[in-house]
Write a protein that holds these residues in place. Sequence first.
Motif, PDB file in Angstrom:
ATOM      1  N   ALA A  64       0.812  -1.216   0.000  1.00  0.00           N
ATOM      2  CA  ALA A  64       0.000   0.000   0.000  1.00  0.00           C
ATOM      3  C   ALA A  64       0.841   1.260   0.000  1.00  0.00           C
ATOM      4  CB  ALA A  64      -0.923   0.004   1.218  1.00  0.00           C
ATOM      5  N   HIS A 281      -6.979  -1.971   5.013  1.00  0.00           N
ATOM      6  CA  HIS A 281      -7.315  -1.625   3.640  1.00  0.00           C
ATOM      7  C   HIS A 281      -8.485  -2.483   3.150  1.00  0.00           C
ATOM      8  CE1 HIS A 281      -3.451   0.473   3.440  1.00  0.00           C
ATOM      9  NE2 HIS A 281      -2.922  -0.596   3.993  1.00  0.00           N
ATOM     10  N   ASP A 285      -3.980  -0.640  -4.490  1.00  0.00           N
ATOM     11  CA  ASP A 285      -3.654  -0.184  -5.831  1.00  0.00           C
ATOM     12  C   ASP A 285      -2.955  -1.317  -6.572  1.00  0.00           C
ATOM     13  OD1 ASP A 285      -4.404   2.679  -6.053  1.00  0.00           O
ATOM     14  OD2 ASP A 285      -3.155   2.828  -4.265  1.00  0.00           O
ATOM     15  N   THR A 756      -6.270   2.383   2.208  1.00  0.00           N
ATOM     16  CA  THR A 756      -6.846   2.423   0.876  1.00  0.00           C
ATOM     17  C   THR A 756      -8.282   1.915   0.939  1.00  0.00           C
ATOM     18  OG1 THR A 756      -4.677   2.012  -0.103  1.00  0.00           O
ATOM     19  CG2 THR A 756      -6.590   1.686  -1.512  1.00  0.00           C
TER      20      THR A 756
END
Length: 771
Positions: A64, A281, A285, A756
Amino acid sequence: MSTEPETTEEAEPKAPGATAEDRTPGAAVAASPGVGADSGPDGDGDDGGRGTGEDTAEDTDAAAEGGAESAGEPAGTAADGADGEAAGAEGTGSEAAAQRSEAEAELAAQRLERERIERRKAEKRGPIAAGAGLSGTAADLLAAVRAVESGEKPVAPALRRSEPAPRAAAPEPARRPQQMSAPAVPASAPAPRTVEAVRAVLTGAGAPDGLAPQVVAALGEGADDQLREDPWQLLRVTGVRPEQADGFARALLGTECGPDDERRGRALTVWLLEQAALAGHTALDAPALTAALTQRAVPDPDAAVQNTLAEGEALVFQDALETAAPVAAPAHDDAGDDAGEAEERPVRVLVGLERYALAEESLADGLARVMNSVPKDDGSGADWERAADSAGRSAAELIRTVAGHGLVLHTGGDASRAEVAALLRAARGLGLRAWAARHTTGGADESRESGADSSVVTVADLLSGVRGPGRDADGALDLDLLVVLDAPQLDVETGAVLAESLPDGARLVLSGDPAVLWSAGPGRVFADLLAARVCPQVASRTPDPGPVGELVSGIGIGELNQVEAPGKEVVIVPVRDAGEAVHRTVQLVADSVPRAIGIPAEQTQVITPGHGGAVGTRALNTALKERLNPGPGRFGGFDPGDRIAYSPAPGRTMPGHVVRADAEGLHLDCSGVPVVVPKERVEQSVRPGWALTAHQAVGLRWPAVVVVLPGDAAAALTRPWVYTAFGRAERHLSVVHGVEQALQRAVAEVPQKPRTTRLPALLRAQVPTAG
């Protein structure tokens, strides 16, 4: 602030121990030819109820790009996990056998919500029309999803591309949650034959046979065949490390085993996403995920991600990024210009596990419904205005805002709970069925926000039906107004169930202190809502009182101020090493605070950064028990009178004390609530409670708190951790200080690590931003 002048003896420093945290995985994997030996029975670190492994921090931090909470991070949920390694059952014996336990009821609510989400997912399946302008890895990931939707399996690294069809609008999903009146059925014990078959596979590859029940629980019937076909499925067992699964696979497959095995890439992708979820999270990504796979020696990380998507073990998403200002497209006189040349908004490609992705979508849908529905006709505007006029300034603003909106965010410290109490009284005075729900029970301030009435329950009790208003004929909560206290502790799964359980026209107030540690589970619901600015926000103007309140308020804005404490409300106790830290902590709890401040030991709580190490909760609880309640620990290490921390479900801690032990189990008193923990659940669900971590203590307060900061904890400190730990004190705070300048540096420079999540983007797509 002052240093403590009246300690009665000078400690002979004990030998310092290991580092502040013994970072071990969440499940035991003994040394063997095929499996590594660096595993232990539980994880260390500041835990909120979720087990995790030693390398969680480095895996998820890499994945992350600094967004994961580290295993040694007191604020982090990756390590915020050993306490809730298993959800305990809150009742046993002949009387409790006929009733579902709190944990089982909570699981039932989650299971019902998961079934609803599955139906919703089936309705919304369809080709993805967006993303035509993507290229490289992002385009490959998107093509992988399209291939799966069309029934093909993509070939890596060159994926076949399917032509996107226009996506049909998904039908509006049913908003009403299902009735949860049927008791949860406990999971049946694994079949002995299946366990024995798995045990044979494990021992044949040199792995410990004690893992067999956990493997069967994770993989189900036929687990032995699944392991033979894919040895890396062992990673689905909590606490098993990739290197251990690699060793098991080598022993089982021999020369067929290699780092480029497609099965290994898929298993590691799922494992990394699970570790990211432990770190808070809800997705990662795509570039960060492939980078983490590269660190794990996966030769073709892009292909590993694509294969995982093709097998349906993860989902991929595109979220539009916020831009400073829209870029105007150039004018074209030629009508024949391609429309595809138009400027596209930048997007980010995220990969996540299905359960969290769908929970986040369900949460966004539920909150949008609450915001967009018209509040029930429950009194004229004049009635609400009269109720506001009779309240204080901040409470009046809260009441007026709630009168006209379905969803309101209320921020403030502990003193702001008086405003919530005023809102509840005003709502009930107008005839509304008003309830409040908090994260957990216990501590000294349990009933303050409710005025000691019975309309305040825990979120778990509310959703399971153990306490609260119950459900109406449609399965929705039978209420008009719900105030959720400790809102920063809501994770996406609990938030989704809560939002979907509200009836149409009900009002929802999320109230909490945004500066405290975030939830133990994935997501940051309260912070995301504040950032999205899609609903009204009311900031409390009521300051927390006294020197402790002044100190904590300064920490919240990054300042560690020296405060005047004429009554020794704040005391700093410098220490040189771990041995002295333990000695002075025991001395403060057992002698100095009761004698100088007048607060007895049973009302004083110790808070420290982690469980392991020479000054972790284990070492401190051992020393405090020896001084305050010595005994042989005949029942799982406990004796009557021991203070305990009971974890009925992952992420929740209930302080209490041991009453007795018998054949039924360990009998506890948790803030007046009798609890019986079966014998087989004691080790997983109950810990000594004289010393807690900050994540265990969040949402609770005590008359006196002793915060212990040993020298080796310096790297683990963050502003939210310090704010949360110091803020647990009502009248007196002692700080056993061994980190020198690291404390001030943490307060000034180390904020909460980002997570995230997709919730802000999902909300903005459904609800216009509030002015």
